[in-house]
Design a protein around this motif. Structure first.
Motif, PDB file in Angstrom:
ATOM      1  N   TYR A  38     -12.990  46.181  10.595  1.00 21.31           N
ATOM      2  CA  TYR A  38     -11.665  46.202   9.961  1.00 21.31           C
ATOM      3  C   TYR A  38     -11.289  44.799   9.454  1.00 21.31           C
ATOM      4  O   TYR A  38     -10.812  44.633   8.326  1.00 21.31           O
ATOM      5  CB  TYR A  38     -10.636  46.706  10.979  1.00 21.31           C
ATOM      6  CG  TYR A  38      -9.197  46.663  10.518  1.00 21.31           C
ATOM      7  CD1 TYR A  38      -8.614  47.769   9.894  1.00 21.31           C
ATOM      8  CD2 TYR A  38      -8.408  45.533  10.721  1.00 21.31           C
ATOM      9  CE1 TYR A  38      -7.280  47.737   9.476  1.00 21.31           C
ATOM     10  CE2 TYR A  38      -7.081  45.495  10.301  1.00 21.31           C
ATOM     11  CZ  TYR A  38      -6.523  46.602   9.683  1.00 21.31           C
ATOM     12  OH  TYR A  38      -5.214  46.560   9.272  1.00 21.31           O
ATOM     13  N   GLY A  39     -11.518  43.791  10.283  1.00 18.93           N
ATOM     14  CA  GLY A  39     -11.207  42.412   9.884  1.00 18.93           C
ATOM     15  C   GLY A  39     -11.988  42.013   8.630  1.00 18.93           C
ATOM     16  O   GLY A  39     -11.448  41.394   7.707  1.00 18.93           O
TER      17      GLY A  39
ATOM     18  N   PHE B 167     -12.750  46.969  15.249  1.00 20.99           N
ATOM     19  CA  PHE B 167     -11.778  45.929  14.891  1.00 20.99           C
ATOM     20  C   PHE B 167     -12.457  44.839  14.046  1.00 20.99           C
ATOM     21  O   PHE B 167     -11.836  44.239  13.170  1.00 20.99           O
ATOM     22  CB  PHE B 167     -11.144  45.294  16.136  1.00 20.99           C
ATOM     23  CG  PHE B 167     -10.293  46.244  16.947  1.00 20.99           C
ATOM     24  CD1 PHE B 167      -9.693  47.347  16.355  1.00 20.99           C
ATOM     25  CD2 PHE B 167     -10.094  46.025  18.300  1.00 20.99           C
ATOM     26  CE1 PHE B 167      -8.896  48.219  17.113  1.00 20.99           C
ATOM     27  CE2 PHE B 167      -9.302  46.885  19.056  1.00 20.99           C
ATOM     28  CZ  PHE B 167      -8.703  47.982  18.468  1.00 20.99           C
TER      29      PHE B 167
ATOM     30  N   ILE C  16      -9.654  40.824  15.277  1.00 19.10           N
ATOM     31  CA  ILE C  16      -9.477  41.070  13.840  1.00 19.10           C
ATOM     32  C   ILE C  16      -9.238  39.746  13.123  1.00 19.10           C
ATOM     33  O   ILE C  16      -9.866  39.448  12.103  1.00 19.10           O
ATOM     34  CB  ILE C  16      -8.293  42.041  13.588  1.00 19.10           C
ATOM     35  CG1 ILE C  16      -8.640  43.443  14.108  1.00 19.10           C
ATOM     36  CG2 ILE C  16      -7.906  42.073  12.112  1.00 19.10           C
ATOM     37  CD1 ILE C  16      -7.450  44.420  14.131  1.00 19.10           C
TER      38      ILE C  16
ATOM     39  N   TYR D 211      -6.410  43.232  19.731  1.00 23.14           N
ATOM     40  CA  TYR D 211      -6.548  43.154  18.273  1.00 23.14           C
ATOM     41  C   TYR D 211      -6.924  41.756  17.773  1.00 23.14           C
ATOM     42  O   TYR D 211      -7.213  41.592  16.589  1.00 23.14           O
ATOM     43  CB  TYR D 211      -5.218  43.519  17.606  1.00 23.14           C
ATOM     44  CG  TYR D 211      -4.783  44.956  17.725  1.00 23.14           C
ATOM     45  CD1 TYR D 211      -5.621  46.007  17.364  1.00 23.14           C
ATOM     46  CD2 TYR D 211      -3.493  45.272  18.156  1.00 23.14           C
ATOM     47  CE1 TYR D 211      -5.196  47.324  17.442  1.00 23.14           C
ATOM     48  CE2 TYR D 211      -3.062  46.595  18.232  1.00 23.14           C
ATOM     49  CZ  TYR D 211      -3.914  47.618  17.878  1.00 23.14           C
ATOM     50  OH  TYR D 211      -3.494  48.908  17.944  1.00 23.14           O
TER      51      TYR D 211
END
Length: 410
Positions: A329-330, A326, A59, A56
């Motif tokens: 999303y970030g 990801f 992100i 993750y």
């Protein structure tokens, strides 16, 4: 002094008072809490830059890149965003230590996108006690959208119980006689997914769910759990895991020659982070949900929001994977924080930050699916309540069916 003069003089005096009035309200409008000034807005977060959830970490890198871009463009209402990031290795005691440092030493105005259910749970009471915004937490556990008990906390991800209810609806419509085997991470995240499934299946839950297997985030492997679920005869795998374990599960299911309907939660749909390592040939037909445009899906190639994101990646995060959800999303979470901070104007108090975050009106992010908009109120902190079913095909995801809205408020 004649009457005319007198009136003029009173008018002049009134005007002077009015001008002083506007000057002082203009000054009064600039309101700051620790972490905000005429030149800067300090924002803090923890991220698993190392440890079992480090998939993750990209992100956090995408978010840092987003605010570099914003700052290069002149900042937000003339102020630079200073995003202070610490590694907590997805380890709750470490999160506590780092978040205290952000609040007490760095004096951040707010925390943003702390990642993970257990890490967020570990600091929720502390941040609410200190009245520091715990904004857009990167988790969908239902305790992070509970304004009555935690008014300073707002999660970003679709509530896991919401997601679980939507899977239940899908299962009842398409596989009403399924024998469901559940794999879940033994924390608030996994338990919420299980609760949402049971709530959505209602009276049928007891007969349809034939086995539940949990794992700890510190476990090296989940092979034995997968073997158990196959052995008891499950034909639908309800897999509520995080990326490292999702990739293991996909590989193990294939290795066993097991062919269940495989439903996988939203946290694990990164093509680069999960499906590539698991093997595309092993991943066909997996079902999940989404609320954002998938960067690996070529049907978005001419989409304005996707073009804007790709240009951003090229310039500000060239090493980042352009197929990774990801990284979209970030970008999306950072864009939403930008919306809130712009709405705050010159009132950069912690109170106003929460007030603005809880009054989002039809916010359409660059990378949200068409028709999916963010709305919040003082009593409904759920930013994302709409989901689209998706299926893994080839080397990416395909959408199917309508956008589903979860109207349940409990």
């Amino acid at each position: 002094m004649n009457h005319h003069d007198h009136v003029n003089r009173i008018a002049a005096a009134c005007l002077a008072v009015a001008l002083v009035g506007t000057a002082s309200t203009a000054l009064a409008q600039k309101k700051y809490d620790p972490g905000a000034s005429d030149t800067e807005i300090r924002v803090g977060q923890t991220m698993p830059f190392s440890g079992p959830a480090s998939a993750y970490s990209t992100i956090g890198k995408a978010q840092a890149a987003y605010f570099r871009m914003i700052n290069e463009q002149g900042g937000i209402n003339g102020r630079k965003v200073n995003l202070i990031q610490y590694d907590d290795a997805y380890n709750p005691p470490k999160t506590v230590e780092q978040v205290r440092k952000l609040v007490e030493s760095d004096e951040v105005l707010l925390t943003f996108q702390i990642l993970g259910t257990a890490p967020n749970a570990a600091v929720q009471k502390y941040l609410n006690g200190k009245k520091v915004p715990h904004l857009f937490a990167s988790t969908g556990a239902s305790r992070f959208t509970d304004p009555k008990n935690y008014p300073w906390t707002m999660g970003f991800n679709p509530n896991y119980q919401t997601e679980g209810r939507i899977y239940a609806r899908y299962i009842l419509e398409n596989y009403p006689s399924a024998k469901i085997g559940v794999l879940y991470q033994n924390d608030d995240m996994g338990k919420d997914y299980l609760a949402g499934l049971k709530h959505g299946l209602g009276a049928k839950a007891a007969s349809m769910i034939i086995s539940e297997a949990s794992y700890e985030v510190t476990d090296p492997t989940i092979d034995s759990q997968i073997v158990k679920l196959k052995t008891v005869g499950a034909d639908l795998l309800y897999d509520m895991s995080t990326p490292k374990f999702s990739a293991q599960a996909i590989r193990k299911v294939a290795e066993l020659g097991w062919k269940p309907v495989h439903i996988l939660d939203i946290n694990s749909q990164s093509v680069g982070g999960v499906f590539k390592p698991a093997g595309f040939e092993n991943s066909q037909g997996i079902i999940s949900v989404n609320y954002g445009k998938d960067p690996g899906d070529s049907s978005w190639d001419s989409d304005a929001g996707m073009k804007k994101w790709r240009a951003f990646m090229d310039k500000y995060y060239p090493d980042g994977d352009k197929n990774s959800s990801f990284n979209t999303y970030g970008y999306s979470t950072a864009q939403l924080l930008e919306v809130v901070l712009r709405q705050c104007g010159d009132d950069l108090t912690r109170d106003n930050i929460m007030k603005q975050a809880a009054s989002l009106k039809n916010v359409q992010l660059d990378l949200a699916l068409p028709g999916i908009i963010a709305n919040t109120t003082a009593t409904d902190y759920r930013v994302n309540k709409q989901l689209q079913m998706i299926r893994f095909k080839g080397e990416g995801w395909e959408s199917f069916g309508p956008i589903l809205t979860d109207d349940s408020t409990d």
